[in-house]
Design an enzyme around this catalytic site. Structure first.
Site, PDB file in Angstrom:
ATOM      1  N   ASP A   8      34.857 -65.578 116.155  1.00 14.38           N
ATOM      2  CA  ASP A   8      33.940 -64.765 115.356  1.00 14.38           C
ATOM      3  C   ASP A   8      32.622 -65.519 115.325  1.00 14.38           C
ATOM      4  O   ASP A   8      32.486 -66.535 114.662  1.00 14.38           O
ATOM      5  CB  ASP A   8      34.494 -64.590 113.933  1.00 14.38           C
ATOM      6  CG  ASP A   8      33.449 -64.015 112.975  1.00 14.38           C
ATOM      7  OD1 ASP A   8      32.402 -63.527 113.443  1.00 14.38           O
ATOM      8  OD2 ASP A   8      33.691 -64.046 111.753  1.00 14.38           O
ATOM      9  N   LYS A  70      21.448 -65.191 115.674  1.00 11.96           N
ATOM     10  CA  LYS A  70      22.080 -63.976 116.185  1.00 11.96           C
ATOM     11  C   LYS A  70      21.123 -62.784 116.103  1.00 11.96           C
ATOM     12  O   LYS A  70      21.264 -61.830 116.854  1.00 11.96           O
ATOM     13  CB  LYS A  70      23.351 -63.710 115.384  1.00 11.96           C
ATOM     14  CG  LYS A  70      24.283 -62.702 116.014  1.00 11.96           C
ATOM     15  CD  LYS A  70      25.622 -62.758 115.307  1.00 11.96           C
ATOM     16  CE  LYS A  70      26.455 -61.528 115.507  1.00 11.96           C
ATOM     17  NZ  LYS A  70      27.700 -61.628 114.724  1.00 11.96           N
ATOM     18  N   GLU A 171      33.410 -56.410 115.614  1.00 12.42           N
ATOM     19  CA  GLU A 171      33.876 -57.164 114.445  1.00 12.42           C
ATOM     20  C   GLU A 171      34.750 -56.335 113.490  1.00 12.42           C
ATOM     21  O   GLU A 171      35.824 -56.773 113.098  1.00 12.42           O
ATOM     22  CB  GLU A 171      32.687 -57.785 113.703  1.00 12.42           C
ATOM     23  CG  GLU A 171      32.155 -59.003 114.441  1.00 12.42           C
ATOM     24  CD  GLU A 171      30.754 -59.423 114.022  1.00 12.42           C
ATOM     25  OE1 GLU A 171      30.277 -58.956 112.978  1.00 12.42           O
ATOM     26  OE2 GLU A 171      30.147 -60.204 114.754  1.00 12.42           O
ATOM     27  N   ASP A 193      31.841 -54.404 106.485  1.00  8.01           N
ATOM     28  CA  ASP A 193      31.532 -55.797 106.815  1.00  8.01           C
ATOM     29  C   ASP A 193      30.063 -56.096 106.549  1.00  8.01           C
ATOM     30  O   ASP A 193      29.188 -55.664 107.291  1.00  8.01           O
ATOM     31  CB  ASP A 193      31.874 -56.050 108.294  1.00  8.01           C
ATOM     32  CG  ASP A 193      31.577 -57.502 108.712  1.00  8.01           C
ATOM     33  OD1 ASP A 193      31.006 -58.263 107.917  1.00  8.01           O
ATOM     34  OD2 ASP A 193      31.936 -57.856 109.848  1.00  8.01           O
TER      35      ASP A 193
END
Ligand code: ADP
Ligand code: MG
Length: 664
Positions: A8, A70, A171, A193
């Site tokens: 992850d 990211k 994810e 999420d």
């Protein structure tokens, strides 16, 4: 096939998991934590720091410490909004409009993928140590809402770390896999999420090991950082009003504000108010200035109301796309640290009127799901089937700049879709295939994934030639496009990688560089280790000689004592002239000599212990140490500054107690 791990790769924190005996588990890093901050930095001495070590220097060395990378992955300069650029390090566009991160201390520029590759490498290194085997491939998760460029770029990052990506997994899908892989009953699940930088939402139906993703949606530019920023702005605005100084203009102040804001935010998840204290945050005309204030939860929630509104939109989109209503949902799985905020919790309760599942750990569930997917790919887990969807519509630009959709969003993948197009002018000899991804009507408002030209079309009136364009999306969500002229059979096909921050040549160059560097580093590390070991052994040997001389006199074990002395001198000599090959031999010889000495002393002791035969031991500590099993271990003794003194004053048992008291 070797073992596949699950990674992850979070904006804020990264986690690595693996399947062990059919059960997924999270592997701790070398610092002992199960999550690794996604931060990379270079120390003042240009040493690469990854994870907690890098995070620690965020405030003191902000220009050389890189977090939230990211947000830049697979994005071109013009796609970045002001928010993402709000970082304490320098980001700029290179000639090709790709994002580059500037690092003053190494005097180099890095592509974000390259730095993220270092995080992957650390996770892998730590996992290899834990598993005691080398790892070559991984399942890597990405936000479901990542477009093709962002997925390609993530794969590049892994490649730079020497890792083959077996599957790119969304994810929220990973979270659902972790939640449902051992559940038998059928259910409709909503995965919510909210991490540090991205927001993702997925709706899945799970039944008998079959995972069907019905819809995904999200916002790749919305996460916990935005909540921090609300507090930063509040603090900075108040300060500006009072002292006419904008703290956001100073890197170090900004970094301190951000850290304090994040801390306050997290505390407000449990408390109704929290103090914020930032002494010496700046200097005014009358000396140093401080921030001393209190933030309460209501105020914080008030500051963030627009963010909460933004969270609602993707949820509604996903529900619409799936054709479900909120009442259809049987379970809600919360993922990401930011779902701990009470206001987020409440929002979810207003969308789906059930209590979220408590069975998963929001920080680890994605990595656990990635490990489950790795198990499916390696064949270790059977009877599980995952059907994912593509998050965004894919299409071509047609006359007038319109977007013609070939694969609508939320289509199950893998998928192949083709359509026939023609020319818009007479005798047109080539067509340009321009590929776009997104939901807007005008191609230009979407994300361009790249273009290519199919030429050699024979002269014909407009509308007559037939060009078939096919889109292939694989299980990773990665796209391949081909165009075929039906008359000539001429075909042109490309893997799309426009928008990625690195082109193929750069990737290959960096991989080569990384391999060379890894070899160099490994050799360097090995030689450092070797020298350190030699030094440790020298210290041990010297102590031993001294102790033996103390107890048995200089000639008590004459032959063995001399052997150790000779071997010791050799080791010192080769260390001095840096002859590593000879050093190795000398170290072995010294170990052997020490072994001989110890054996001799043991024999001597046995005789000693017999009351009839020998002289009594004077020093209890020596006796115990010589006979203890862990003699070769580096115990706290070795580091004791009062060593010589305590050695004689106390027995070993007492020493241990003393040490414990001392360190506790
Ligand atoms: P990512 O997936 O982006 O790496 P994580 O799931 O690790 O992120 O979540 C990190 C975010 O969660 C950070 O913004 C952090 O501040 C936030 N967070 C962690 N714990 C809490 C908490 N108790 N309350 C509010 N936010 C939290
Ligand atoms: Mg995450």
């Amino acid at each position: 096939m070797g073992r596949i791990v699950g990674i992850d790769l979070g904006t804020t924190n990264s986690v690595i998991g693996v399947l062990e005996a059919g059960r997924p588990l999270v592997i701790s890093n070398s610092e002992g934590s199960r999550t690794t901050p996604s931060v990379i930095g270079y120390s003042k001495e240009s040493e690469l720091l990854v994870g907690q070590q890098a995070r620690r220097q965020l405030v003191l060395n902000p220009k050389n410490t890189f977090s939230n990378l990211k947000r830049f992955v697979g994005r071109t300069w013009e796609e970045l909004d002001e928010n993402s650029l709000n970082v304490a390090y320098t980001v700029r566009a290179n000639e090709e409009e790709c994002v580059r991160v500037t690092c003053p201390v190494t005097e180099r520029e890095y592509a974000p993928e390259e730095l993220i590759g270092s995080i992957i490498r650390k996770l892998i290194d730590d996992a290899e140590k834990h598993l005691e085997e080398s790892i070559e491939s991984a399942v890597v998760t990405v936000p479901a809402y990542f477009n093709d460029s962002q997925r390609q770029a993530t794969r590049d990052a892994a490649l730079l770390a020497g890792i083959r990506v077996e599957r790119i997994l969304n994810e929220p899908t990973a979270a659902a896999l972790a939640y449902g892989f051992d559940k038998k009953s059928a259910s409709k699940v909503l995965v919510f999420d909210l991490g540090g930088g991205t927001f993702d939402i997925s709706l899945l139906s799970i039944s008998n090991g079959v995972f069907d993703v019905k819809a995904t949606s999200g916002d790749t530019q919305l996460g916990g950082n935005d909540f921090d920023k609300k507090i930063v702005d509040w603090l900075a605005d108040e300060f500006l009003k009072e002292h006419n100084i904008d703290l956001r203009r100073d890197r170090q102040s900004l970094q301190r504000l951000s850290e304090a804001a994040e801390k306050a935010k997290q505390e407000l998840s449990g408390l109704s108010k929290t103090p914020i204290s930032l002494p010496f945050i700046s200097t005014g005309s009358n000396g140093p200035l401080h921030i001393e204030t209190v933030l309460d939860r209501r105020k914080f929630e008030y500051l963030c109301k627009d963010l909460i509104d933004r969270l609602l939109i993707p949820v509604e989109t996903a529900l619409n796309d799936s054709g479900w209503t909120a009442d259809d949902i049987n379970d809600v799985v919360l993922v990401g640290g930011s779902t701990r905020m009470p206001m987020v919790h409440q929002l979810i309760r207003t969308i789906v009127p059930i209590e979220p599942s408590q069975s998963v750990n929001p920080d680890e569930v994605v990595a656990v799901g990635a490990a489950v997917q790795a198990g499916i790919l390696s064949g270790e887990l059977r009877d599980l089937l995952l059907n994912d969807v593509t998050p965004l519509s894919l299409g071509l630009e047609t006359v007038g700049g319109l977007m013609k959709v070939l694969i609508p969003r939320n289509t199950p993948i893998p998928v192949r879709q083709a359509d026939v197009f023609s020319t818009s002018e007479a005798n047109q000899s080539s067509v340009e295939i321009n590929v776009w991804q997104g939901e807007r009507q005008l191609a230009n408002d979407n994300k361009s994934l790249g273009k290519f030209r199919l030429s050699g079309i024979p002269p014909a009136p407009r509308g007559v030639p037939q060009v078939q364009v096919a889109f292939d999306i694989d299980a990773n969500g990665l796209l391949q496009v081909s165009a075929t002229d039906r008359t000539t059979g001429r075909k042109q096909s490309v893997s799309i990688n426009g928008g990625s921050n690195l082109n193929e040549n750069e990737v290959n160059k960096l991989i080569k560089e990384a391999q060379e560097k890894a070899d160099f580093d490994r050799r360097k590390r090995a030689s450092i280790d070797q020298k350190n070991n030699a030094l440790t052994l020298i210290a041990q040997a010297e102590r031993r000689l001294r102790d033996v001389a103390l107890e048995f006199g200089p000639y008590g074990a004459e032959r063995q004592q001399r052997a150790v002395e000779v071997a010791l001198r050799d080791v010192q000599e080769f260390l001095e002239i840096n002859d590593l090959a000879e050093l190795d031999l000398a170290v072995s010889a010294l170990q052997e000599a020490l072994f001989g000495l110890n054996r001799r002393i043991s024999a001597e002791k046995r005789v000693d212990n017999n009351p009839i035969q020998g002289i009594k031991n004077t020093f209890g500590s020596l006796k115990d140490e010589l006979f203890s099993d862990d003699y070769w271990d580096d115990d706290p003794w070795d580091y004791n500054p009062n060593e010589g003194k305590r050695e004689r004053d106390y027995g070993r048992k007492e020493l241990d107690r003393w040490d414990n008291d001392y360190y506790n």
